[in-house]
Design a protein around this motif. Structure first.
Motif, PDB file in Angstrom:
ATOM      1  N   ASN A   1      -6.535   8.458   1.034  1.00 39.00           N
ATOM      2  CA  ASN A   1      -4.566   8.615   1.117  1.00 39.00           C
ATOM      3  C   ASN A   1      -4.615   8.199   2.043  1.00 39.00           C
ATOM      4  OD1 ASN A   1      -6.912  10.644   2.077  1.00 39.00           O
ATOM      5  ND2 ASN A   1      -4.947  12.030   2.451  1.00 39.00           N
ATOM      6  N   TYR A   2      -4.964   7.781   3.037  1.00 38.92           N
ATOM      7  CA  TYR A   2      -4.098   6.684   4.186  1.00 38.92           C
ATOM      8  C   TYR A   2      -4.800   5.176   4.324  1.00 38.92           C
ATOM      9  CZ  TYR A   2      -4.884  11.619   6.139  1.00 38.92           C
ATOM     10  OH  TYR A   2      -3.953  12.912   6.703  1.00 38.92           O
ATOM     11  N   GLN A   3      -3.914   4.959   2.419  1.00 38.29           N
ATOM     12  CA  GLN A   3      -4.192   3.594   2.606  1.00 38.29           C
ATOM     13  C   GLN A   3      -3.607   2.658   3.338  1.00 38.29           C
ATOM     14  OE1 GLN A   3      -6.259   1.054  -0.042  1.00 38.29           O
ATOM     15  NE2 GLN A   3      -6.611   3.013  -0.019  1.00 38.29           N
ATOM     16  N   ILE A   4      -2.474   2.852   4.022  1.00 41.40           N
ATOM     17  CA  ILE A   4      -1.748   1.647   4.751  1.00 41.40           C
ATOM     18  C   ILE A   4      -2.948   1.673   5.993  1.00 41.40           C
ATOM     19  CG2 ILE A   4       0.215   1.404   6.164  1.00 41.40           C
ATOM     20  CD1 ILE A   4       1.714   2.984   3.997  1.00 41.40           C
ATOM     21  N   GLU A   5      -3.054   2.490   6.847  1.00 41.00           N
ATOM     22  CA  GLU A   5      -3.983   2.439   7.816  1.00 41.00           C
ATOM     23  C   GLU A   5      -5.013   1.956   7.574  1.00 41.00           C
ATOM     24  OE1 GLU A   5      -0.829   4.364   8.310  1.00 41.00           O
ATOM     25  OE2 GLU A   5      -2.032   5.349   7.061  1.00 41.00           O
ATOM     26  N   HIS A   6      -6.208   2.380   6.101  1.00 43.22           N
ATOM     27  CA  HIS A   6      -7.093   2.259   5.660  1.00 43.22           C
ATOM     28  C   HIS A   6      -7.409   0.305   5.865  1.00 43.22           C
ATOM     29  CE1 HIS A   6     -10.843   1.560   4.227  1.00 43.22           C
ATOM     30  NE2 HIS A   6     -10.421   0.659   3.394  1.00 43.22           N
TER      31      HIS A   6
ATOM     32  N   SER B   1       0.730  -1.197  -0.072  1.00 41.90           N
ATOM     33  CA  SER B   1      -0.392  -0.360  -0.021  1.00 41.90           C
ATOM     34  C   SER B   1       0.935   1.112  -0.273  1.00 41.90           C
ATOM     35  CB  SER B   1      -1.405   0.239   0.942  1.00 41.90           C
ATOM     36  OG  SER B   1      -1.641  -0.621   1.321  1.00 41.90           O
ATOM     37  N   ARG B   2       0.416   2.371  -0.406  1.00 41.41           N
ATOM     38  CA  ARG B   2       1.166   3.740  -0.336  1.00 41.41           C
ATOM     39  C   ARG B   2       0.116   4.736  -0.078  1.00 41.41           C
ATOM     40  NH1 ARG B   2       0.925   4.023  -5.656  1.00 41.41           N
ATOM     41  NH2 ARG B   2       3.295   3.073  -6.411  1.00 41.41           N
ATOM     42  N   ASN B   3       0.765   5.676   0.990  1.00 40.86           N
ATOM     43  CA  ASN B   3      -0.041   6.859   1.076  1.00 40.86           C
ATOM     44  C   ASN B   3       0.260   8.378   0.899  1.00 40.86           C
ATOM     45  OD1 ASN B   3      -1.282   5.200   3.439  1.00 40.86           O
ATOM     46  ND2 ASN B   3      -0.861   6.565   4.933  1.00 40.86           N
ATOM     47  N   VAL B   4      -1.016   9.044   0.264  1.00 39.54           N
ATOM     48  CA  VAL B   4      -0.709  10.320  -0.191  1.00 39.54           C
ATOM     49  C   VAL B   4      -0.838  11.573   0.855  1.00 39.54           C
ATOM     50  CG1 VAL B   4      -1.237  11.326  -2.036  1.00 39.54           C
ATOM     51  CG2 VAL B   4      -1.606   8.994  -2.528  1.00 39.54           C
ATOM     52  N   ARG B   5       0.253  11.783   0.798  1.00 37.08           N
ATOM     53  CA  ARG B   5       0.257  13.399   1.590  1.00 37.08           C
ATOM     54  C   ARG B   5      -0.524  14.558   0.751  1.00 37.08           C
ATOM     55  NH1 ARG B   5       6.057  12.132   2.093  1.00 37.08           N
ATOM     56  NH2 ARG B   5       6.554  12.930   0.475  1.00 37.08           N
ATOM     57  N   GLY B   6      -0.988  15.239   1.103  1.00 40.68           N
ATOM     58  CA  GLY B   6      -1.446  16.434   0.705  1.00 40.68           C
ATOM     59  C   GLY B   6      -1.732  17.098   1.529  1.00 40.68           C
ATOM     60  N   GLY B   7      -2.147  17.129   2.723  1.00 38.61           N
ATOM     61  CA  GLY B   7      -3.574  17.909   3.769  1.00 38.61           C
ATOM     62  C   GLY B   7      -5.316  17.987   3.495  1.00 38.61           C
TER      63      GLY B   7
ATOM     64  N   LEU C   1       0.795  13.343  -4.320  1.00 42.99           N
ATOM     65  CA  LEU C   1      -0.330  12.618  -4.625  1.00 42.99           C
ATOM     66  C   LEU C   1       0.238  12.658  -6.657  1.00 42.99           C
ATOM     67  CD1 LEU C   1      -3.264  12.259  -5.563  1.00 42.99           C
ATOM     68  CD2 LEU C   1      -3.900  14.477  -6.111  1.00 42.99           C
ATOM     69  N   LEU C   2       0.497  13.651  -7.366  1.00 42.68           N
ATOM     70  CA  LEU C   2       0.716  13.341  -7.602  1.00 42.68           C
ATOM     71  C   LEU C   2       2.640  12.360  -8.647  1.00 42.68           C
ATOM     72  CD1 LEU C   2       1.193  17.283  -9.112  1.00 42.68           C
ATOM     73  CD2 LEU C   2      -0.091  15.286 -10.074  1.00 42.68           C
ATOM     74  N   ALA C   3       3.379  12.347  -7.155  1.00 44.68           N
ATOM     75  CA  ALA C   3       4.443  11.547  -7.797  1.00 44.68           C
ATOM     76  C   ALA C   3       4.026  10.047  -7.650  1.00 44.68           C
ATOM     77  CB  ALA C   3       5.090  11.871  -6.261  1.00 44.68           C
TER      78      ALA C   3
ATOM     79  N   LEU D   1      -7.289  19.253   1.801  1.00 44.35           N
ATOM     80  CA  LEU D   1      -7.288  18.966   0.500  1.00 44.35           C
ATOM     81  C   LEU D   1      -7.463  17.430  -0.201  1.00 44.35           C
ATOM     82  CD1 LEU D   1      -6.724  22.366  -1.218  1.00 44.35           C
ATOM     83  CD2 LEU D   1      -9.096  22.451  -0.394  1.00 44.35           C
ATOM     84  N   VAL D   2      -6.592  17.165  -0.381  1.00 42.46           N
ATOM     85  CA  VAL D   2      -6.252  15.403  -0.415  1.00 42.46           C
ATOM     86  C   VAL D   2      -6.856  14.853   0.605  1.00 42.46           C
ATOM     87  CG1 VAL D   2      -4.994  13.735  -1.150  1.00 42.46           C
ATOM     88  CG2 VAL D   2      -4.014  16.135  -1.730  1.00 42.46           C
ATOM     89  N   ASP D   3      -7.310  15.302   2.194  1.00 43.63           N
ATOM     90  CA  ASP D   3      -8.462  14.376   2.243  1.00 43.63           C
ATOM     91  C   ASP D   3      -9.891  14.399   1.730  1.00 43.63           C
ATOM     92  OD1 ASP D   3      -5.823  13.828   4.072  1.00 43.63           O
ATOM     93  OD2 ASP D   3      -6.917  15.391   5.922  1.00 43.63           O
ATOM     94  N   ALA D   4      -9.981  15.327   1.432  1.00 43.33           N
ATOM     95  CA  ALA D   4     -11.360  15.461   0.839  1.00 43.33           C
ATOM     96  C   ALA D   4     -11.510  14.949  -0.254  1.00 43.33           C
ATOM     97  CB  ALA D   4     -11.884  17.027   1.001  1.00 43.33           C
ATOM     98  N   PHE D   5     -10.569  15.162  -0.973  1.00 44.99           N
ATOM     99  CA  PHE D   5     -10.521  14.412  -2.659  1.00 44.99           C
ATOM    100  C   PHE D   5     -10.723  13.323  -2.523  1.00 44.99           C
ATOM    101  CE2 PHE D   5      -8.069  13.298  -6.348  1.00 44.99           C
ATOM    102  CZ  PHE D   5      -8.831  13.591  -7.203  1.00 44.99           C
TER     103      PHE D   5
END
Length: 352
Positions: free
Chosen positions: A291-296, A274-280, A330-332, A282-286
């Motif tokens: 984006n917290y895929q590991i924890e999910h 799994s990969r997590n995505v940072r972004g604050g 996110l882009l990375a 806005l990314v949390d809402a989107f």
């Protein structure tokens, strides 16, 4: 980023870890998470969030009716694509019992949101998604990496025939265009699954799906001329599919694949694939918390607002164990996924 995209064998464990009983690494993390109170239901959060999505849906439908036969409806199509994406995320949380702890209200909410509002079978999707959670990125057991059209490993590429072989040569370039069909693909597979064991209530779900499309297409061709209705359909469904794909693709694509026979405990199986995505915020809402895929994946029933705190605890714990923990922007994350897709398609291009 893990260099190899296929895990061939488990890494040797330090002596301290060998002394642990199987599953004890996750048990310790689970204890820390529970002690922090992160598994408690969050009714106020979901009331506000689902209420906002319901208001947005009602507003979109009202705007559609009031605008009438106008090309301005394309703005409504764009807005409703985002609303449908949020409905998909709501159905996801309901399926994982993040909203309600009991099965019946979770299922009732899932049927309402997925079948009636989205036109997607709740039972079929939940069956598929449960298998994905049990064996993420497993070449034989994860339905999300089955080579239906795209290929996800060089082994799959070498065995590909027909359409997957043709598409696999250029799948990195075709990935986002193909995502525009994802909404229609979900609906098509939902109807197809009504005759399978994946759907436990085929009559109920079939009725809800038919009701959805009767209202959807009836509304389109009643309010709009045929040409405008078809353009609205293309814009709405295309952007809806692109939104869903952009949310789910960064989570596992390009992360290590698990081969048959490989042994990993629960914690490592979920974290390494799994990969997590940072972004604050806005990314949390989107991404609706995905984006917290590991924890999910480690705690599927954890409510969305608790995932950020769980991320801090989990990352620190993985550092204690020496377990690689991957997090990026996110882009990375999309670049990594596309790079992986291009790499696994290389044998097909070379064969040509």
């Amino acid at each position: 980023m893990v260099e190899s995209t296929v895990l061939v064998e488990s890494q040797p464990m330090p002596a301290r870890e060998k002394e642990r009983e199987k599953g004890s690494d996750f048990s310790e993390l689970s204890r820390r998470i529970a002690d922090a109170g992160l598994l408690r239901r969050r009714p106020l959060y979901y009331t506000v969030r689902f209420g906002a999505v319901a208001l947005a849906l009602a507003g979109g439908v009202a705007a559609f009716v009031l605008l009438g036969d106008s090309w301005s409806q394309l703005f409504v199509a764009v807005a409703l694509a985002v609303v449908f994406g949020q409905l998909g995320l709501a159905a996801h949380d309901l399926a994982h019992r993040q909203v309600f702890s009991r099965r019946r209200p979770s299922e009732a909410g899932g049927l309402l949101v997925a079948d009636l509002l989205l036109g997607m079978s709740y039972g079929w999707w939940m069956n598929k998604h449960t298998r994905h959670h049990a064996n993420p990125n497993h070449e034989e057991k994860d339905p999300d990496v089955s080579p239906d059209i795209l290929v996800w490993s060089r082994g799959q590429a070498s065995r590909a025939r027909g359409l997957p072989r043709f598409v696999g040569k250029h799948q990195a370039a075709l990935f986002f265009p193909l995502l525009t069909l994802e909404g229609l693909n979900l609906s098509f597979n939902s109807f197809k699954a009504l005759g399978s064991r994946a759907v436990k209530r085929p009559v109920l779900e079939g009725t809800l799906l038919v009701a959805h499309f009767a209202l959807y297409f009836g509304g389109l061709f009643t309010v709009l001329s045929p040409g405008k209705a078809l353009v609205f359909l293309a814009v709405h469904q295309g952007l809806f599919g692109l939104y869903l794909g952009s949310v789910f693709a960064p989570n596992h694509k390009g992360m290590p694949m698990i081969e048959e026979g490989m042994r990993l405990d629960f914690l490592r199986r979920q974290v390494l694939t799994s990969r997590n995505v940072r972004g604050g915020v806005l990314v949390d809402a989107f991404m609706g918390g995905l984006n917290y895929q590991i924890e999910h994946h480690l705690f599927p029933s954890m409510p969305t607002p608790a995932l950020g705190r769980a991320q801090t605890i989990t990352e620190a714990y993985c550092a204690e164990l020496g377990v690689p923990y991957h997090q990026t922007g996110l882009l990375a994350s999309h670049r990594e996924a596309l790079r992986h897709m291009r790499s696994v398609g290389e044998p097909l291009r070379a064969a040509r």
